[in-house]
Structure formats: C-alpha cells, structure tokens
Motif scaffolding. Structure first.
Motif, PDB file in Angstrom:
ATOM      1  N   GLY A 193      36.276  22.313  36.828  1.00  0.00           N
ATOM      2  CA  GLY A 193      36.101  21.329  35.770  1.00  0.00           C
ATOM      3  C   GLY A 193      34.827  21.554  34.976  1.00  0.00           C
ATOM      4  N   GLN A 194      33.714  21.843  35.665  1.00  0.00           N
ATOM      5  CA  GLN A 194      32.437  22.019  34.980  1.00  0.00           C
ATOM      6  C   GLN A 194      32.414  23.305  34.155  1.00  0.00           C
ATOM      7  OE1 GLN A 194      28.911  20.780  37.102  1.00  0.00           O
ATOM      8  NE2 GLN A 194      27.793  22.604  36.398  1.00  0.00           N
ATOM      9  N   LYS A 195      33.046  24.371  34.653  1.00  0.00           N
ATOM     10  CA  LYS A 195      33.061  25.634  33.924  1.00  0.00           C
ATOM     11  C   LYS A 195      33.919  25.530  32.667  1.00  0.00           C
ATOM     12  CE  LYS A 195      32.787  29.968  32.845  1.00  0.00           C
ATOM     13  NZ  LYS A 195      31.536  30.501  32.222  1.00  0.00           N
ATOM     14  N   ILE A 214      38.454  17.358  38.563  1.00  0.00           N
ATOM     15  CA  ILE A 214      38.312  18.288  37.443  1.00  0.00           C
ATOM     16  C   ILE A 214      37.927  17.527  36.181  1.00  0.00           C
ATOM     17  CG2 ILE A 214      39.573  19.889  35.947  1.00  0.00           C
ATOM     18  CD1 ILE A 214      41.182  20.760  38.382  1.00  0.00           C
ATOM     19  N   ALA A 215      38.572  16.374  35.963  1.00  0.00           N
ATOM     20  CA  ALA A 215      38.268  15.569  34.773  1.00  0.00           C
ATOM     21  C   ALA A 215      36.827  15.057  34.804  1.00  0.00           C
ATOM     22  CB  ALA A 215      39.243  14.399  34.683  1.00  0.00           C
ATOM     23  N   PHE A 216      36.401  14.526  35.935  1.00  0.00           N
ATOM     24  CA  PHE A 216      35.031  14.031  36.043  1.00  0.00           C
ATOM     25  C   PHE A 216      34.021  15.155  35.807  1.00  0.00           C
ATOM     26  CE2 PHE A 216      36.221  10.259  38.971  1.00  0.00           C
ATOM     27  CZ  PHE A 216      36.300   9.408  37.875  1.00  0.00           C
ATOM     28  N   ILE A 228      35.317  19.955  52.059  1.00  0.00           N
ATOM     29  CA  ILE A 228      34.199  20.311  51.186  1.00  0.00           C
ATOM     30  C   ILE A 228      34.495  21.555  50.347  1.00  0.00           C
ATOM     31  CG2 ILE A 228      31.757  20.937  51.113  1.00  0.00           C
ATOM     32  CD1 ILE A 228      31.291  19.244  53.575  1.00  0.00           C
ATOM     33  N   PRO A 229      35.068  22.645  50.917  1.00  0.00           N
ATOM     34  CA  PRO A 229      35.353  23.810  50.071  1.00  0.00           C
ATOM     35  C   PRO A 229      36.305  23.516  48.908  1.00  0.00           C
ATOM     36  CG  PRO A 229      35.437  24.421  52.382  1.00  0.00           C
ATOM     37  CD  PRO A 229      35.342  22.935  52.343  1.00  0.00           C
ATOM     38  N   LEU A 230      37.356  22.719  49.147  1.00  0.00           N
ATOM     39  CA  LEU A 230      38.296  22.406  48.080  1.00  0.00           C
ATOM     40  C   LEU A 230      37.679  21.457  47.058  1.00  0.00           C
ATOM     41  CD1 LEU A 230      41.554  21.969  50.203  1.00  0.00           C
ATOM     42  CD2 LEU A 230      40.867  23.943  48.838  1.00  0.00           C
ATOM     43  N   PHE A 231      36.858  20.527  47.525  1.00  0.00           N
ATOM     44  CA  PHE A 231      36.141  19.615  46.631  1.00  0.00           C
ATOM     45  C   PHE A 231      35.215  20.425  45.720  1.00  0.00           C
ATOM     46  CE2 PHE A 231      33.379  16.125  45.430  1.00  0.00           C
ATOM     47  CZ  PHE A 231      34.225  15.018  45.446  1.00  0.00           C
ATOM     48  N   TYR A 232      34.471  21.350  46.311  1.00  0.00           N
ATOM     49  CA  TYR A 232      33.565  22.243  45.581  1.00  0.00           C
ATOM     50  C   TYR A 232      34.335  23.014  44.514  1.00  0.00           C
ATOM     51  CZ  TYR A 232      30.089  26.110  45.174  1.00  0.00           C
ATOM     52  OH  TYR A 232      29.182  27.046  44.736  1.00  0.00           O
ATOM     53  N   ALA A 288      42.148  23.130  31.712  1.00  0.00           N
ATOM     54  CA  ALA A 288      41.383  24.002  32.610  1.00  0.00           C
ATOM     55  C   ALA A 288      42.270  25.089  33.204  1.00  0.00           C
ATOM     56  CB  ALA A 288      40.746  23.173  33.717  1.00  0.00           C
ATOM     57  N   TRP A 289      43.448  24.717  33.689  1.00  0.00           N
ATOM     58  CA  TRP A 289      44.327  25.722  34.292  1.00  0.00           C
ATOM     59  C   TRP A 289      44.961  26.611  33.239  1.00  0.00           C
ATOM     60  CZ3 TRP A 289      43.313  26.735  38.953  1.00  0.00           C
ATOM     61  CH2 TRP A 289      42.877  25.739  39.829  1.00  0.00           C
TER      62      TRP A 289
END
Length: 579
Positions: free
Chosen positions: A72-74, A266-268, A62-66, A82-83
């Motif tokens: 991606g959203q930011k 990240i894409a989603f 969950i932490p890595l998914f978060y 993104a990177w």
C-alpha cells in the motif's frame, strides 16, 4: 486486463504516523478479540493455547501484515490499483478484496445496531434483561422466559424477535432498523472526508475501548469468584499442543484478527508518506492486537468467573432451602458447604422423602459452570449481560460495556468501508454515500425476524475461503511473480534498508506453506462436513438441553449452546459458494 490509475501527486495523507497506527489498531482490534479469543483459549487448554497462538503470530500474522503495508505504501493506491500496478492481470485480486469487504459490510454493522439497542436500553432504572415479563393474565412470568433465562429472552425475543426457522421471514424489527440506520449514519460521517475525518475519529475509537477494559479489569478482579474464572482460564492443558486443531485455530485466529486480505491495510498504508517506517508499525500493531486479546481474556474470565460462582452458589442456596423446608432441619445445620453431605445422608436415612423431591434436586458444580464454553453473540450479548445485571450499579457497567462494543465495531467498520471507497476514489468514483446507502438497504434484511439466521450464514460462509485464497495469491504474487528481489528494492527505497532474512524466509516459504495447509484443511472439512445446520429458537421447548451444532466451514464453529433451552437442531440444504 485492468490498468491501474496514476497515483495522485497531492494524494491526502495522515497528519502524522500516530494516526496511521491508531487507524490500524482500531481496525484490527475488534469484536473477535473480546468474544472469540477467550473462547479459543478456554477450548484449547487455557494458557497452553498461548504457545501456538504466539508462534503463528510470528510465522504468519506479522509477515503478512508487513507485506500488505509495504504494498500500500509503495503503490499509494487502493487494493485494485495496487495489484494492477504490480501486474495488469492482477486487478481481479484487488476486486476480490473489495467484494469481500463489501460482503462483510452488509452484515457487520448489524452488530453495531445490536450494541446501540442494548446501550439505549441500559438507561433504565431496572435493566430490561434482569427479570422476565409477566404473562397476559399478569398472574406469573412468561413460561418461555422462565424456561430460558431473562437475558436469553431479551436477546432472542425483544432484540431479535426471532422466528422459529429461516423460512419464516416476518417483518422488519423497526427498533433495530432505526439502530442500523444510526450506525450507518455515523459510519458515513466518519469517512465522508476520507483520512482527514477518519484520522481524527481513530484517536477515540482506538483508545477508549482500552479505558473501558481497564475499568472492567479493576472491577472484574474485585468481584466475588473472579479469580475462579482467571485461574480456570490460564490453567494450561499442555496435552492440547498435540491436537492439530489447536494449531489450526491459532493460525485462523491470527489471520482473521489482523484483518488480512480485505484490502483495508493496503488502503490505510496508501495514505502514508513514502518514507514512513511501516516495518516498526507492522510489528507494533500486531503485538498490540495480540496483547489486547490476552488482556481482554483476563477481563472476560474475571466476569465469567463471577457469573459462574454466582450461579453455583445460587444453586447451592436453592438446595439448602429445599432440604430445610422438606425435612424441617435447623437453619444453622445446613449450609452451602455441606449440601452434598446432607443429600447423601438423607438419601440413606429417608429415601422415600428424597425420592419425592428427586426431580427438584440439582447437581451444583462450579467446574460445570466454568466448562460451558460460548463465543460470539452468546458471549457478548447474553453471558456478559447476565453477569452485568448482578453487579452493583448495573446500569453504569452496562453503558460502559456496550459503548465499548460499539466503538470496537465502529473501528472495524471504518477499515472495511475504507477498503471499498479508496479504490473507487483512485478511479475518480466518489461513492461514499452510495456505498453506505447500498449496504444499509440490504442490511435491513438482517433486522427481520429471520435476520439472525441469515447473519449467521453470512458470518460463517462469507469470507473464509475467499480471504484465504486472496492472501495466498498475494504472497505468491509478491514472492514469485513480482519477485522478491524487486520487493526488497522497493522496501529499501522506502526504509533505506532491505528486509532481513527473517522476513524473506517467511514470505518465500513458511507463510505460503501455512496458508496452503489451511486452505487444504478447509476444503477437506468442507467436503466432510455434510449438510450444514443451524440453531432455531423454539418457544415451545420447555426443557433444558445441551445442543451442539456444526455450521459451515469452520471447525471451530462446533460450539456448545449454553442453556439455550429453547433451541432446536435443524438441518438445511444450501448451495455453497466460494467468492
């Protein structure tokens, strides 16, 4: 140094948050939930495996998914952009994710081609894997099929037309090649208009597999012997908690099941609105993914229990008929519950006659049937097929099952392809058709006679090292280069609140240490593994043998071949590469 593209003001977005959640569910919930998690549960103590699995879910998954959703959203960019936006020197991290996703796309759609092949063959009056074909003289069944089983023969001979070694290439299997073409055509249609088309497709690819699983659960638990499988599955072996391998396999299952490191998440998330509540969505999708694994295990082992009970009782019936015909016993005196008694008694009173039929006497054991662990294609295309053929209305259950496999595979493919085309679109490169065509052309290599061997090598070697390294760099970058304070402010800007202490402890300490431990483990296992081996189909082997293989990096790849009597053990030398 790679400079990021500027975020597009009118970047397309999901129509609603539900589309994003379903896209993540469709991507994360895949074939591994159906054919790998049940195997790990069986191998590591049934219900006892749930303890390390759930712990790893909360300290790693969950932490890595978060984190990936937040990035991606930011940034509102694909993985490369993104990177690069975080640091121009980190563009290579995004490129690594894209290359890994491309590598996966080359072979993953072949599984969907197999599913299409089985689906099309399910519309027959008699399932083609129910019986062996007759020999050329039409006097008996093919010996190769009888030595194995009809389901194994259909998969290895009819579906793959497999060669005897990786060096024997052979031509393309035209039926499979057409199925692969169809699979890529559908993927292209799903992603051609970006999130506008993908967002509508996921309503079906994310939900219909659950409909099939529920139907199968209802049917499975009503099958004779189903409870034997479910009971075996969830009987905890708590001593496994002291086995480090149990914890390592739980961590790797969470890691790969959620699809971390590919750039898909990240894409989603880059198509979300700025203030979307991705925190709740990360928790929701992760719990749905793990819940699906447990749910699919119940379904799988109800079917597995039916198959094991069927094989066990068929063995007892063969022994009953053998004893009755050999010793002219009354029919009502020998039944399946007292076979062992009669064999022991006859061995004492008539040892010479027993010795004469000793080669035909089998040891029938339900526990042994249930102990045969199998994962991957062996579970999906052989074990399930064998169980399905013995069900009433077998064609219906076959169509439902392989259609479900197809949707699970297609859902994962949407995420993998999106991880490639989103960064390309950010750089104004529209390459939907080129990506699909490139992967299709190279994918034809997996439809040759030796294609299954190459598929196995790609699956085992393709992404393990690279994904671990990518995600390790991601979390180190966010926590120590970009800075946790800046990351907290970004989250506060999107959600209106900062992440609590749990998330910060996971990102700064627990998750990085866990990833480093996994990385070290894989390196040590890689060094100590010796020459890799693979299983080759040998049609001339005419006796049953139980073989174990070690294939590549994963310690959990030490699998038992269940009655694959025509397999031989071959050692090969390869140049190992880490992407």
């Amino acid at each position: 140094m790679l400079f990021p593209p500027e975020p597009v003001p009118d970047r397309p977005s999901w129509d609603n948050p539900m589309q994003f959640v379903l896209a993540c569910v469709s991507y994360a919930v895949g074939l591994g939930n159906v054919w790998r998690f049940p195997y790990l549960c069986q191998m590591h103590g049934g219900g006892g495996f749930m303890i390390p699995y759930l712990i790893m879910l909360f300290v790693e998954g969950i932490p890595l998914f978060y984190m990936e959703l937040a990035i991606g959203q930011k940034m509102r960019l694909g993985s490369i952009g993104a990177w690069s936006a975080i640091s121009p020197y980190l563009g290579g991290l995004g490129i690594a994710s894209v290359v890994t996703s491309l590598y996966l796309c080359l072979y993953y759609n072949v599984i969907n081609a197999w599913s299409f092949w089985y689906l099309f063959h399910s519309f027959q009056a008699v399932l083609p894997w129910s019986d062996c074909p007759v020999n050329s003289n039409r006097t008996a069944y093919l010996e190769e099929c009888e030595v194995a089983t009809p389901t194994q023969y259909f998969f290895f001979r009819e579906t793959l037309n497999i060669s005897s070694s990786i060096d024997e290439n052979g031509g393309v299997h035209m039926g499979l090649a057409l199925c692969l073409l169809l699979a890529w055509l559908i993927v292209y249609l799903f992603i051609v208009k970006g999130v506008k088309s993908t967002g509508k497709v996921v309503y079906f690819t994310a939900t219909f597999p659950y409909v099939v699983l529920i139907i199968y659960l209802i049917r499975g638990v009503t099958l004779h012997g189903a409870l034997n499988g479910v009971k075996y599955m969830f009987t905890p072996k708590m001593e496994q908690l002291a086995n480090p391998q149990t914890w390592i396999n739980a961590a790797t299952q969470i890691f790969f099941s959620l699809g971390l490191g590919f750039g898909s998440l990240i894409a989603f998330a880059s198509y979300n609105h700025h203030n979307n509540n991705f925190e709740n969505q990360a928790i929701t999708v992760s719990l749905i993914n793990s819940g699906t694994s447990i749910f699919a295990s119940i379904v799988t082992f109800s079917i597995y229990g039916f198959k094991a009970t069927f094989n066990y009782e068929s063995c007892l019936e063969r022994m009953r008929l053998l004893l009755m015909n050999t010793f002219e016993l009354a029919e009502d005196t020998v039944h399946i519950d007292n076979i062992s008694f009669w064999i022991t008694d006859l061995n004492r009173t008539q040892p010479e006659q027993i010795a004469a039929i000793a080669s035909r006497i089998e040891t029938c054991s339900l526990e042994a049937e249930l102990d045969t662990a199998v994962e991957g294609t062996g579970l999906a295309f052989i074990v399930y097929s064998e169980a399905i053929k013995n069900m009433p209305a077998a064609q219906l259950w076959s169509v439902l099952y392989f259609f479900m496999l197809l949707l699970l595979g297609m859902g994962s493919m949407l995420g993998n392809v999106t991880a490639i085309i989103t960064p390309l679109r950010d750089f104004k490169v529209l390459a939907h058709s080129l990506v699909c065509l490139f992967c299709l052309l190279l994918g034809f290599g997996f439809t040759t006679r030796s294609g299954n061997y190459w598929f196995t090598m790609f699956n085992e070697y393709g992404a393990t090292f690279s994904l671990l390294f990518i995600v390790l760099l991601e979390i180190v970058t966010v926590s120590y280069i970009y800075g946790l304070k800046r990351f907290e402010k970004d989250i506060e800007d999107m959600l209106g609140r900062r992440p609590n202490w749990y998330w910060k402890i996971m990102w700064v300490a627990v998750s990085p240490l866990l990833l480093i431990s996994l990385f070290v483990f894989y390196i040590l296992n890689y060094i100590q593994g010796g020459a890799p081996t693979y299983q080759a189909w040998d049609k001339d082997v005419v006796r049953e043998e139980l073989t174990q293989i070690r294939l590549g990096l994963r310690s959990d790849s030490e699998i038992s071949c269940v009655n694959l009597c025509a397999y031989s053990h071959i050692e090969m030398t390869v140049t190992r590469k880490s992407m």
